[in-house]
Enzyme design. Sequence first.
Site, PDB file in Angstrom:
ATOM      1  N   LYS A 164       0.544  -1.401   0.000  1.00 44.81           N
ATOM      2  CA  LYS A 164       0.247   0.179  -0.205  1.00 44.81           C
ATOM      3  C   LYS A 164       0.757   1.371   0.061  1.00 44.81           C
ATOM      4  O   LYS A 164       0.764   2.076  -0.793  1.00 44.81           O
ATOM      5  CB  LYS A 164      -1.148  -0.190   1.400  1.00 44.81           C
ATOM      6  CG  LYS A 164      -1.920   1.074   1.788  1.00 44.81           C
ATOM      7  CD  LYS A 164      -2.621   1.713   0.360  1.00 44.81           C
ATOM      8  CE  LYS A 164      -3.651   2.395   0.763  1.00 44.81           C
ATOM      9  NZ  LYS A 164      -3.640   3.748   1.573  1.00 44.81           N
ATOM     10  N   GLU A 171       0.676   7.004  -6.601  1.00 46.11           N
ATOM     11  CA  GLU A 171      -0.631   8.232  -6.533  1.00 46.11           C
ATOM     12  C   GLU A 171       0.286   9.361  -6.172  1.00 46.11           C
ATOM     13  O   GLU A 171      -0.079   9.920  -7.225  1.00 46.11           O
ATOM     14  CB  GLU A 171      -0.994   7.516  -5.853  1.00 46.11           C
ATOM     15  CG  GLU A 171      -2.556   8.820  -5.576  1.00 46.11           C
ATOM     16  CD  GLU A 171      -2.344   7.912  -3.423  1.00 46.11           C
ATOM     17  OE1 GLU A 171      -2.993   9.096  -3.412  1.00 46.11           O
ATOM     18  OE2 GLU A 171      -3.590   7.099  -3.389  1.00 46.11           O
TER      19      GLU A 171
END
Length: 292
Positions: A164, A171
């Site tokens: 993550k 991102e």
Amino acid sequence: MQIGLIGLGKMGGNMRERIRRAGHTVIGYDRNPEVSDVSSLAELVEQLEAPRVVWVMVPAGAATQSVVDELGGLLDAGDTVVDGGNSRWTDDEKHAEELGTKDIGFVDAGVSGGVWGLQNGYALMVGGDKAHVERLQPIFEALKPEGPYGYVHAGKVGSGHFSKMVHNGIEYAMMQAYAEGWELLEKVDSVTDVREVFRSWQDGTVIRSWLLDLAVNALDEDEHLERLRGFAQDSGEGRWTVEAAVDNSVPLPAITASLFARFASRQDDSPQMKMIAALRNQFGGHAVESKE
């Protein structure tokens, strides 16, 4: 299946609802009594049938450590704790060792989906022993998006949050690229409708993505992002990604540059950071700073 869920904020509250819609029983606890099903962690544990599963959705660091410590004193051998927050993977190893001395299982789950997760499902990156992970499979199936994708048992304890973390680093770089392109388009005189240029990219182009869709949403709400201050917070995971890259001698020039760009937003009213702030608000409900 029955599960306890600690932390009923923007993510946790929606996760509780999505799990319940799938037919499972969720007993939720939050410091806010208006959203909590029970008044304390002790009451939550009392209401769960053994072997218990407790999913933690609180801020990383001291808050998570405090909850894990308290659960360690309340749970029994054979129970399982899941950390679904944005903890650092090294904390997962520590928590697994601490709980393991009491034969309490530990699973780390990187969760992506933001405020849209209730509707669209959550992407789940999970780390832990196979037996602990398999026990939680009905909950993972309830949370993940429909279809074959959106869930992975990434590896041993810590791998879920590490995955993550890398996701969030990517991102950062993707948002930075959209933000730089948007600022350049806004700067030149020849382009008179930047919002519609962004909208034209949504179909048929190699840069189409959900982030691009959210950028168009943000521009529909505030065409030139004039109501936003050019300031974007960093969550910590971008920093951890860069630190891990240094530790492992892996070059990450785009991700590193995007992190430093956020630091630049602390110094002045950056046009690019208006787009970053708008995107973070769109997908995660993160706070923005207005001009006022």
